[in-house]
Write an enzyme that holds these catalytic residues in place. Structure first.
Site, PDB file in Angstrom:
ATOM      1  N   ASP A 329       0.853  -1.184   0.000  1.00 11.14           N
ATOM      2  CA  ASP A 329       0.000   0.000   0.000  1.00 11.14           C
ATOM      3  C   ASP A 329       0.891   1.237   0.000  1.00 11.14           C
ATOM      4  OD1 ASP A 329      -2.220   1.565   0.086  1.00 11.14           O
ATOM      5  OD2 ASP A 329      -2.693   1.190   2.193  1.00 11.14           O
ATOM      6  N   ASN A 710      31.073 -36.580  18.939  1.00 10.46           N
ATOM      7  CA  ASN A 710      29.713 -36.259  18.516  1.00 10.46           C
ATOM      8  C   ASN A 710      29.084 -35.217  19.430  1.00 10.46           C
ATOM      9  OD1 ASN A 710      27.741 -36.905  16.525  1.00 10.46           O
ATOM     10  ND2 ASN A 710      26.535 -37.917  18.101  1.00 10.46           N
TER      11      ASN A 710
END
Length: 875
Positions: A329, A710
């Protein structure tokens, strides 16, 4: 207490008695608080958070924990008690990590839900206040107006032409006109014309309504059939990551089988072979991917709130990174949504507002009339100014040009006024003059009306006869054609000899007004162009105004820009292919209705575009839902628009949209970097063990060493990558395709190269130690272990793309990376310092020459990968 089912049959007096409420002043705050405790929050979905106990227990039921339990059982079966206990500690650590990550994600989502509340105007103690919808209770008096989403089932008690869209409940497309009279017989939902229902939308008029049912007791609550907890939203990204995880699990299983077969063929211990296979399988399974994605997405949503952007759906964050067209707009988004003086025009002269003062005699009089013939009030600080927007603009203009308003009103006290009326189309004020017996008359209004009262005009040489007036009317039309609003000004004196009075005024000139562009819009539009995002202005305003704002903001750079109109969109079905393509390439649309917005979004989406659209009105809701990203205005937007949107801009600012898109790209980039880092590190561990097994080398990594690796690399550095700041190139590349996978084929190749480089570096250290240094298998194992830790920690610096540079990029600017790396090094040192962990991990003292090998093997992958990047062999 009356129920919602029978409220439409009761008179208002009966309702007040049965609800113990007042249809004029509402409930007291004390009574409302008591009813809130009695009836509970006005919520359709009770977001009953999962308890911490349930989250904790669920961690023990994960596939990762199950695999580790098997490893514990095997260790105990073969009499390896210490190793079994160590794996048990690993299980506990994984459980705690998973628990805290899920709790963080849960807290983030709860914080987001609190931001997505709708509001309602409620009378409490005779005063209307705005409350969140969940605070409304039976007996509350609400004020509902066009644009509001009704917050509860309520009976109309007073109305002004109220019409409500009830399509959500009844399927009826036409709005229903409401009245306040009781019905004479029982009626179906669609015929209860004196009731409004939760979730429906007021589209015209306003009304006072008395709440009769809230929460699950509403008609909408019955339809929804509430469950105790709400389903968690699963985003497309999370689905992609879950699919990726499943593929990696299959790959990990096959790799584990290969390791078992190779180990048994070489005559290695069955326990060692099985535990190694299990450890590798665990390393290859990125168990935390979906949780990390949730944390990253939710964290990004919370960061956007600092920029006054509320994101209502988790999946909207990732879609933001794909937007390639924004339909925006004009008013309040590209412009400031307030009037300002653009220029003044006097006889023989025209001057822009921001130029130096001029010597034209009309100039001081224009400032004087603008200040005196004015009823507006300027606020002292940041509060709202009071009055007509045109009059506020005039006061701001006069103040900017040095007029002391207070002193001017003291010098020229007002003694009379003829206010603006639609018939006269002008305003007149009378003032005493210092040192004179005559009365000063000030006038402003429509040029035609003011000119009709004037017989003279102020020229550069003084006052002269006004003839002809049509020249001024032509100037008025010319300025209006540029999209500016025009006001005329004049003055005169009552009691002046010969030619005084309000019908013999002196014409001063014209004042032209405009809605100025926001100061930060031009830069935001330039950012969009660099990012490959096309911005299209879609406004209901005049074509001339739309074209002018497009040029002032830099949306277009041609003075002869062609402005399309809403009728061009509605007639698009009959256009030729070339004309339709021209329409879709247009950057400015004026006189556009909400239906035109919807059709334009549909046309763009049919060509494969990802569309973001702004909206604020009730009728914008369908278009906001249709768009890939619906963006509602928080300040001037209706509740209906906010309800339909994915994003709500609290300050209605276009740059906030650009910031949201940037954040969406950053979040996706960070998740992708996290995945690439994790997969390349885990794949390197798998390759090191597998190649060593087939090559009959010394054991490079033991099962518990793999689990330690890990935990070190999967948790802290990987999570830190998910919090990277924006890359300087993030808004200098085209949007991401919707069909693009989390990891593209090119990135899979990059992961393979990363893993191969780290693998050969680690195996090189292993072979150098055994073949050239003549060290035993245990020391060679330790060299490989430490080399991989160092290589994987430094691997975070390989994540930025080449264009970001090596020394100053999103990773090096990430403070969490610089916290994670020392932490991981400290944990590694601690693992050696503690006798139990040293024994479990089978760590031995290394000679300084062996540490040199570790350092070279750890740093070499970074150097090699940087060279490969500069050779354009990898991304």
């Amino acid at each position: 207490m009356i129920t919602g089912q029978g409220a439409y049959l009761s008179s208002i007096a009966e309702l007040e008695r049965q609800l113990a409420a007042d249809a004029k002043t509402g409930l007291s705050n004390e009574e409302a608080a008591a009813r809130l405790k009695r009836f509970g929050p006005n919520a359709l979905q009770r977001y009953k958070s999962e308890s911490w106990v349930h989250i904790l227990m669920r961690q023990f039921l994960s596939p990762l924990a199950g695999v580790l339990v098997v490893a514990v059982a095997l260790s105990l079966f073969f009499g390896e008690w210490l190793e079994g206990i160590a794996i048990g500690v690993v299980i506990l650590m994984n459980v705690l990590i998973g628990f805290f990550m899920e709790r963080q994600a849960q807290h983030s989502m709860e914080a987001l839900r609190s931001l997505a509340q709708t509001h309602a105007n409620v009378w409490r103690d005779g005063t209307m206040i705005k409350l969140t919808a969940d605070q409304i209770v039976p007996g509350d008096l609400l004020f509902v107006e066009a644009g509001d989403v009704v917050a509860a089932d309520a009976r109309v008690v007073a109305k002004e032409e109220l019409q409500v869209s009830e399509a959500l409940l009844t399927g009826e497309s036409m709005p229903v006109t409401k009245h306040a009279e009781p019905l004479e017989r029982e009626s179906v939902l669609a015929e209860r014309a004196n009731m409004v229902f939760r979730g429906t939308t007021a589209v015209h008029g306003n009304a006072r309504v008395l709440v009769v049912a809230t929460g699950a007791a509403t008609e909408l609550g019955e339809i929804v059939r509430l469950t105790a907890t709400a389903d968690k939203e699963v985003t497309p990204l999370e689905k992609k990551l879950q699919l990726l995880s499943k593929k990696l699990i299959l790959f990990a299983f096959l790799a584990a089988v290969v390791v078992v077969v190779a180990g048994l063929v070489q005559g290695k211990s069955l326990l060692l072979v099985i535990e190694t296979a299990i450890a590798l399988a665990i390393a290859a399974i990125p168990e935390g991917l979906p949780v990390v994605a949730t944390i990253a997405l939710a964290g990004g949503m919370l960061r956007l709130t600092k920029h006054k952007v509320i994101v209502k759906r988790l999946s909207a964050v990732e879609t933001l990174g794909e937007v390639d067209v924004i339909l925006t707009d004009k008013t309040g988004t590209l412009t400031e949504n307030k009037l300002a003086v653009r220029q003044w025009i006097a006889e023989g002269f025209s001057k822009q507002q921001d130029a130096d003062r001029d010597t034209h005699p009309a100039y001081p009089w224009l400032l004087k009339v603008a200040t005196l013939c004015n009823n507006a009030q300027l606020a002292l600080l940041d509060s709202q100014h009071a009055g007509d927007p045109l009059e506020i603009a005039l006061l701001e203009w006069s103040e900017k040009n040095g007029v002391d308003r207070a002193q001017l009103h003291l010098d020229y006290p007002r003694i009379g006024e003829k206010p603006f009326e639609s018939e006269t189309r002008l305003m007149l004020t009378q003032h005493k003059q210092p040192g004179k017996d005559t009365v000063l008359i000030c006038a402003k209004g429509a040029p035609e009306a003011v000119l009709a009262r004037c017989s003279r005009v102020m020229t550069p040489d003084g006052v002269a006869e006004l003839f002809p007036t049509h020249d001024w009317l032509a100037k008025t039309h010319a300025v209006s054609a540029e999209g500016l609003r025009v006001l005329a000004m004049a003055y005169g004196e009552e009691g002046e000899r010969g030619r005084g009075g309000e019908n013999n005024l002196i014409f001063l000139g014209l004042i032209a007004f405009y809605d100025p562009p926001r100061s930060d819009v031009k830069e935001a539009l330039a950012t969009c162009r660099k990012a490959g995002i096309r911005v299209v202005m879609v406004t209901g305003d005049h074509p001339a105004i739309a074209g002018q704002v497009a040029q002032m903001t830099g949306l277009v750079h041609r003075s002869d820009v062609e402005v399309m109109q809403g009728k061009n969109i509605s007639e698009s079905a009959s256009l030729s292919k070339s004309a339709r393509n021209k329409l879709l390439k247009s950057s400015v649309f004026a006189r556009v209705s909400p239906a035109d917005k919807l059709e334009l979004a549909d046309m763009l989406q049919s060509t494969g575009k990802v569309v973001g659209m702004t909206g604020d009105g009730v009728n914008d809701a369908p278009a906001l839902k249709k768009a890939d990203i619906g963006i509602a205005m928080g300040m001037r937007g209706s509740e209906a628009a906010k309800e339909a949107a994915d994003l709500v801009l609290q300050d209605d600012s276009f740059p906030a949209i650009v910031m949201a898109i940037k954040q969406g790209r950053v979040i996706y980039d960070n998740i992708r970097q996290f995945v690439i880092y994790l997969l390349s590190c885990n794949l390197s561990e798998l390759l090191v063990v597998t190649i060593a097994a087939f090559a009959n080398l010394a054991t490079p990594l033991l099962p518990l060493q793999i689990l330690f690796l890990n935990m070190i690399t999967d948790v802290f550095p990987a999570l830190a990558l998910g919090l990277n700041p924006a890359s300087k190139h993030v808004m200098r590349r085209p949007p991401r395709s919707q069909r693009e996978a989390v990891i593209t084929p090119a990135q899979w190749r990059t992961i393979g190269v990363y893993a191969a480089v780290m693998t050969f570096s680690a195996l090189g250290a292993l072979m150098w130690g055994t073949h050239y240094m003549g060290i035993d298998a245990a020391s060679a194992n330790n060299i490989t272990f430490y080399a991989l830790i160092l290589a994987q920690l430094l691997h975070v610096f390989n994540m930025p793309v080449l264009e970001d540079g090596f020394w100053r990029n999103s990773v090096t600017r990430n403070r969490f990376i610089w916290m994670a790396l020392p932490l991981c090094v400290s944990l590694t040192i601690l693992a050696y310092a503690i006798p139990v962990t040293r024994r479990v991990l089978q760590l031995n003292p290394l000679h300084w020459e062996e540490w040199i090998v570790v350092g070279i093997a750890g740093v070499a992958p970074v150097l090699v990968i940087q060279v490969l990047k500069r050779l354009k062999w990898i991304q």
